[in-house]
Design a protein around this motif. Structure first.
Motif, PDB file in Angstrom:
ATOM      1  N   LEU A  85       0.828  -1.202   0.000  1.00  0.00           N
ATOM      2  CA  LEU A  85       0.000   0.000   0.000  1.00  0.00           C
ATOM      3  C   LEU A  85       0.863   1.252   0.000  1.00  0.00           C
ATOM      4  N   VAL A  86       1.844   1.312   0.883  1.00  0.00           N
ATOM      5  CA  VAL A  86       2.692   2.499   0.999  1.00  0.00           C
ATOM      6  C   VAL A  86       3.480   2.723  -0.286  1.00  0.00           C
ATOM      7  N   GLU A  87       3.982   1.650  -0.872  1.00  0.00           N
ATOM      8  CA  GLU A  87       4.742   1.797  -2.111  1.00  0.00           C
ATOM      9  C   GLU A  87       3.869   2.266  -3.271  1.00  0.00           C
ATOM     10  N   ALA A  88       2.569   1.935  -3.237  1.00  0.00           N
ATOM     11  CA  ALA A  88       1.690   2.284  -4.358  1.00  0.00           C
ATOM     12  C   ALA A  88       1.151   3.702  -4.258  1.00  0.00           C
ATOM     13  N   VAL A  89       1.181   4.309  -3.064  1.00  0.00           N
ATOM     14  CA  VAL A  89       0.681   5.673  -2.900  1.00  0.00           C
ATOM     15  C   VAL A  89       1.703   6.651  -3.490  1.00  0.00           C
ATOM     16  N   ALA A  90       1.219   7.621  -4.250  1.00  0.00           N
ATOM     17  CA  ALA A  90       2.119   8.589  -4.896  1.00  0.00           C
ATOM     18  C   ALA A  90       2.883   9.405  -3.854  1.00  0.00           C
ATOM     19  N   ASP A  91       4.079   9.862  -4.235  1.00  0.00           N
ATOM     20  CA  ASP A  91       4.931  10.609  -3.299  1.00  0.00           C
ATOM     21  C   ASP A  91       4.277  11.904  -2.819  1.00  0.00           C
ATOM     22  N   ASP A  92       3.446  12.531  -3.681  1.00  0.00           N
ATOM     23  CA  ASP A  92       2.814  13.793  -3.303  1.00  0.00           C
ATOM     24  C   ASP A  92       1.390  13.594  -2.785  1.00  0.00           C
ATOM     25  N   ALA A  93       0.992  12.339  -2.526  1.00  0.00           N
ATOM     26  CA  ALA A  93      -0.353  12.044  -2.028  1.00  0.00           C
ATOM     27  C   ALA A  93      -0.337  11.926  -0.505  1.00  0.00           C
ATOM     28  N   ARG A  94      -1.518  11.914   0.071  1.00  0.00           N
ATOM     29  CA  ARG A  94      -1.659  11.791   1.530  1.00  0.00           C
ATOM     30  C   ARG A  94      -2.318  10.459   1.853  1.00  0.00           C
ATOM     31  N   LEU A  95      -1.707   9.700   2.769  1.00  0.00           N
ATOM     32  CA  LEU A  95      -2.245   8.423   3.218  1.00  0.00           C
ATOM     33  C   LEU A  95      -2.717   8.574   4.660  1.00  0.00           C
ATOM     34  N   ILE A  96      -4.004   8.320   4.895  1.00  0.00           N
ATOM     35  CA  ILE A  96      -4.598   8.423   6.230  1.00  0.00           C
ATOM     36  C   ILE A  96      -5.078   7.044   6.656  1.00  0.00           C
ATOM     37  N   LEU A  97      -4.567   6.558   7.780  1.00  0.00           N
ATOM     38  CA  LEU A  97      -4.933   5.246   8.309  1.00  0.00           C
ATOM     39  C   LEU A  97      -5.765   5.429   9.570  1.00  0.00           C
ATOM     40  N   LEU A  98      -6.934   4.813   9.606  1.00  0.00           N
ATOM     41  CA  LEU A  98      -7.815   4.858  10.764  1.00  0.00           C
ATOM     42  C   LEU A  98      -7.956   3.458  11.341  1.00  0.00           C
TER      43      LEU A  98
END
Length: 277
Positions: A85-98
């Motif tokens: 998941l982390v590798e697939a998220v773009a470098d300029d994107a925001r990942l929010i985990l709940l």
């Protein structure tokens, strides 16, 4: 929007849409977000899992296009899936985990979400907004939950009322021999829909007509007022026995596979109809 399981993804989408609808004096951005909200998916579907090869369509060399990825039930994500998941998220994107680190463990190795709770940027919710401490029944639920987390049996027993007949207030303990009575009371108190909601719904091209859709939403809201959870599938107090008794009540003693107005659970994915278990 994504989650480890289909059910969690569906709940996330429902909760997000309901939350946006409750925003007071919603501005143009809130309204636009409500209109364009992407459907929630499982993590495997979001990342494009290919069962035949065991690989994913999205990875470090083919990133997700989303600028914000919001994932619920983060405690269920194991180490290998979190890495993908982390590798697939773009470098300029925001990942929010709940999620709740003390609730559901990961399916496979690792406790990534729990470990992330100690890093900068992690935010912990300390106050329950689901229960109001001003309500005696809600205070009992909070006290019982605290005792369960602490493994304090004496404190748990002290916060629960042992009653032969449930009132569905606070936290109650009822002996197993009263199962049938408890379920009958639960059905009458929460499940039995008003008669006007039980007529079959007319469809046009697979969708309910406008006036039927309103009635269908009213029925879903009625059924959504309460949940019954069981610890096991088998035994007299398990899921199968509980569902069988409630189904018999809904069917009025008639032998029937389906009853108008009764909720149906999807057990297997049906891609043609867009239904996921």
């Amino acid at each position: 929007l994504a989650a480890p399981t289909g059910k969690a993804a569906q709940r996330l989408e429902e909760a997000t849409r309901a939350g946006l609808a409750r925003v007071p004096d919603a501005d143009a951005l809130d309204r636009a977000l409500a209109m364009t909200l992407a459907p929630a998916e499982t993590l495997h579907r979001l990342l494009g899992y290919i069962p035949r090869t065991g690989t994913f369509l999205h990875h470090r060399h083919n990133r997700l296009a989303a600028q914000v990825v919001l994932v619920d039930e983060g405690s269920m994500i194991d180490l290998p899936l979190m890495e993908r998941l982390v590798e697939a998220v773009a470098d300029d994107a925001r990942l929010i985990l709940l999620g709740d680190a003390g609730q559901l463990p990961s399916v496979d190795v690792g406790a990534v979400f729990r470990d992330l709770g100690t890093v900068p940027g992690a935010v912990s919710l300390r106050k329950s907004h689901r229960q109001s401490s001003a309500d005696p029944g809600a205070r009992a639920v909070l006290a019982a939950a605290t005792a369960v987390r602490a493994g304090d049996v004496e404190a748990l027993l002290a916060t629960t009322m042992h009653r032969p007949h449930p009132t569905f207030a606070g936290v109650e303990r009822v002996s197993a021999e009263h199962r049938s009575e408890v379920l009958d009371r639960f059905y009458d108190a929460f499940l039995a829909p008003p008669h006007e909601l039980l007529a079959p719904v007319a469809l046009a091209e697979g969708q309910p007509l406008p006036h039927e859709a309103e009635r269908l939403q009213a029925l879903l809201a009625h059924l959504g007022r309460a949940r019954l959870l069981a610890v096991t599938h088998g035994r007299d107090t398990g899921v199968d026995a509980v569902n069988a008794q409630l189904h018999a009540r809904a069917a009025g003693g008639h032998r029937s596979s389906f009853v108008v107005g009764e909720p149906v659970m999807v057990l297997r994915n049906d891609y043609g109809r867009g239904l996921w278990n």
